[in-house]
Motif scaffolding. Sequence first.
Motif, PDB file in Angstrom:
ATOM      1  N   LYS A 111      38.568  38.572  41.619  1.00 47.40           N
ATOM      2  CA  LYS A 111      39.600  39.169  40.774  1.00 47.40           C
ATOM      3  C   LYS A 111      39.038  39.443  39.379  1.00 47.40           C
ATOM      4  N   LYS A 112      38.278  38.474  38.866  1.00 46.49           N
ATOM      5  CA  LYS A 112      37.686  38.620  37.521  1.00 46.49           C
ATOM      6  C   LYS A 112      36.717  39.801  37.494  1.00 46.49           C
ATOM      7  N   TYR A 113      35.894  39.910  38.542  1.00 47.38           N
ATOM      8  CA  TYR A 113      34.917  41.013  38.627  1.00 47.38           C
ATOM      9  C   TYR A 113      35.620  42.361  38.724  1.00 47.38           C
ATOM     10  N   ARG A 114      36.725  42.394  39.480  1.00 44.54           N
ATOM     11  CA  ARG A 114      37.466  43.653  39.652  1.00 44.54           C
ATOM     12  C   ARG A 114      38.099  44.079  38.331  1.00 44.54           C
ATOM     13  N   GLU A 115      38.679  43.120  37.614  1.00 42.78           N
ATOM     14  CA  GLU A 115      39.348  43.447  36.352  1.00 42.78           C
ATOM     15  C   GLU A 115      38.363  43.863  35.265  1.00 42.78           C
ATOM     16  N   SER A 116      37.157  43.281  35.305  1.00 41.52           N
ATOM     17  CA  SER A 116      36.137  43.643  34.305  1.00 41.52           C
ATOM     18  C   SER A 116      35.306  44.842  34.768  1.00 41.52           C
ATOM     19  N   LYS A 117      35.721  45.499  35.867  1.00 43.40           N
ATOM     20  CA  LYS A 117      35.091  46.720  36.399  1.00 43.40           C
ATOM     21  C   LYS A 117      33.638  46.501  36.849  1.00 43.40           C
ATOM     22  N   LYS A 118      33.305  45.238  37.182  1.00 37.60           N
ATOM     23  CA  LYS A 118      31.957  44.985  37.700  1.00 37.60           C
ATOM     24  C   LYS A 118      31.842  45.461  39.143  1.00 37.60           C
ATOM     25  N   ILE A 119      32.976  45.422  39.848  1.00 36.60           N
ATOM     26  CA  ILE A 119      32.997  45.951  41.222  1.00 36.60           C
ATOM     27  C   ILE A 119      34.186  46.899  41.354  1.00 36.60           C
ATOM     28  N   ASP A 120      34.032  47.908  42.220  1.00 32.21           N
ATOM     29  CA  ASP A 120      35.143  48.849  42.417  1.00 32.21           C
ATOM     30  C   ASP A 120      36.088  48.302  43.497  1.00 32.21           C
ATOM     31  N   LEU A 121      37.186  49.002  43.716  1.00 29.97           N
ATOM     32  CA  LEU A 121      38.219  48.513  44.634  1.00 29.97           C
ATOM     33  C   LEU A 121      37.717  48.400  46.069  1.00 29.97           C
ATOM     34  N   HIS A 122      36.834  49.338  46.454  1.00 26.56           N
ATOM     35  CA  HIS A 122      36.319  49.338  47.843  1.00 26.56           C
ATOM     36  C   HIS A 122      35.467  48.103  48.093  1.00 26.56           C
ATOM     37  N   LEU A 123      34.559  47.832  47.151  1.00 29.92           N
ATOM     38  CA  LEU A 123      33.685  46.661  47.295  1.00 29.92           C
ATOM     39  C   LEU A 123      34.518  45.384  47.219  1.00 29.92           C
ATOM     40  N   TYR A 124      35.528  45.382  46.343  1.00 33.17           N
ATOM     41  CA  TYR A 124      36.416  44.221  46.219  1.00 33.17           C
ATOM     42  C   TYR A 124      37.076  43.921  47.569  1.00 33.17           C
ATOM     43  N   ARG A 125      37.605  44.950  48.204  1.00 30.73           N
ATOM     44  CA  ARG A 125      38.300  44.758  49.484  1.00 30.73           C
ATOM     45  C   ARG A 125      37.339  44.227  50.545  1.00 30.73           C
ATOM     46  N   THR A 126      36.135  44.809  50.593  1.00 30.07           N
ATOM     47  CA  THR A 126      35.135  44.369  51.582  1.00 30.07           C
ATOM     48  C   THR A 126      34.810  42.895  51.384  1.00 30.07           C
ATOM     49  N   LEU A 127      34.503  42.516  50.129  1.00 29.58           N
ATOM     50  CA  LEU A 127      34.110  41.140  49.836  1.00 29.58           C
ATOM     51  C   LEU A 127      35.282  40.179  50.042  1.00 29.58           C
ATOM     52  N   TYR A 128      36.487  40.635  49.716  1.00 29.20           N
ATOM     53  CA  TYR A 128      37.685  39.801  49.885  1.00 29.20           C
ATOM     54  C   TYR A 128      37.837  39.397  51.353  1.00 29.20           C
ATOM     55  N   LEU A 129      37.679  40.376  52.220  1.00 20.19           N
ATOM     56  CA  LEU A 129      37.827  40.093  53.654  1.00 20.19           C
ATOM     57  C   LEU A 129      36.699  39.206  54.170  1.00 20.19           C
ATOM     58  N   ARG A 130      35.501  39.398  53.598  1.00 18.77           N
ATOM     59  CA  ARG A 130      34.374  38.538  54.005  1.00 18.77           C
ATOM     60  C   ARG A 130      34.609  37.095  53.559  1.00 18.77           C
ATOM     61  N   VAL A 131      35.154  36.953  52.357  1.00 20.33           N
ATOM     62  CA  VAL A 131      35.468  35.603  51.850  1.00 20.33           C
ATOM     63  C   VAL A 131      36.472  34.937  52.781  1.00 20.33           C
TER      64      VAL A 131
END
Length: 193
Positions: A107-127
């Motif tokens: 969430k922190k990485y997404r809000e600070s724009k370190k990762i985009d929404l697509h990568l966030y979703r991929t990593l979220y599901l992997r977590v």
Amino acid sequence: MVSVKLQKRLAASIMSCGKRKVWIDPSEAQEICQANSRQAVRKLVKDGKIIKKNPVVHSRARARASAEAKAKGRHTGYGKRRGTREARLPTKVLWMRRLRVLRRLLKKYRESKKIDLHLYRTLYLRVKGNVYKNKRVLIEAVHFEKAEKARADAIAQQLEARRVKTRAARHRKIARREERLAAGIIATTDAKK
């Protein structure tokens, strides 16, 4: 020994405590047994002939010392354990802690724009699928994915540039051929004349 039951009850009521907390001076018992009203008992309390006892001390010093030692890890060997490992610290609690830590990081990485929404979703599901065992591994995965994406983008740009270049070359070649053909046609018509 004279009975001071009444006086004890009245004194307890006046001092707002239990009868067991009322102390009556044994040397003044004769005078005390004469007091048969609340006012008289109040006077005896004021004179110090009837006293409210202090509360009994129930010290937690030993309990505190024991808790402090346990916080350091003492007295927690196999002989002191009553519950199973799962009962003492459930694996579900460990999983929840880990999941929350990793999701908080994403969430922190997404809000600070370190990762985009697509990568966030991929990593979220992997977590969620138990791929990353801790924060360090997840951060490494983020860096790897970003590097991979950058590499793919660079390759795509190179391919596009090459495509544009070959297209331009082809157009030039066609234009030259048409010029030559036109020039050849003009030359042949001149020769015919």
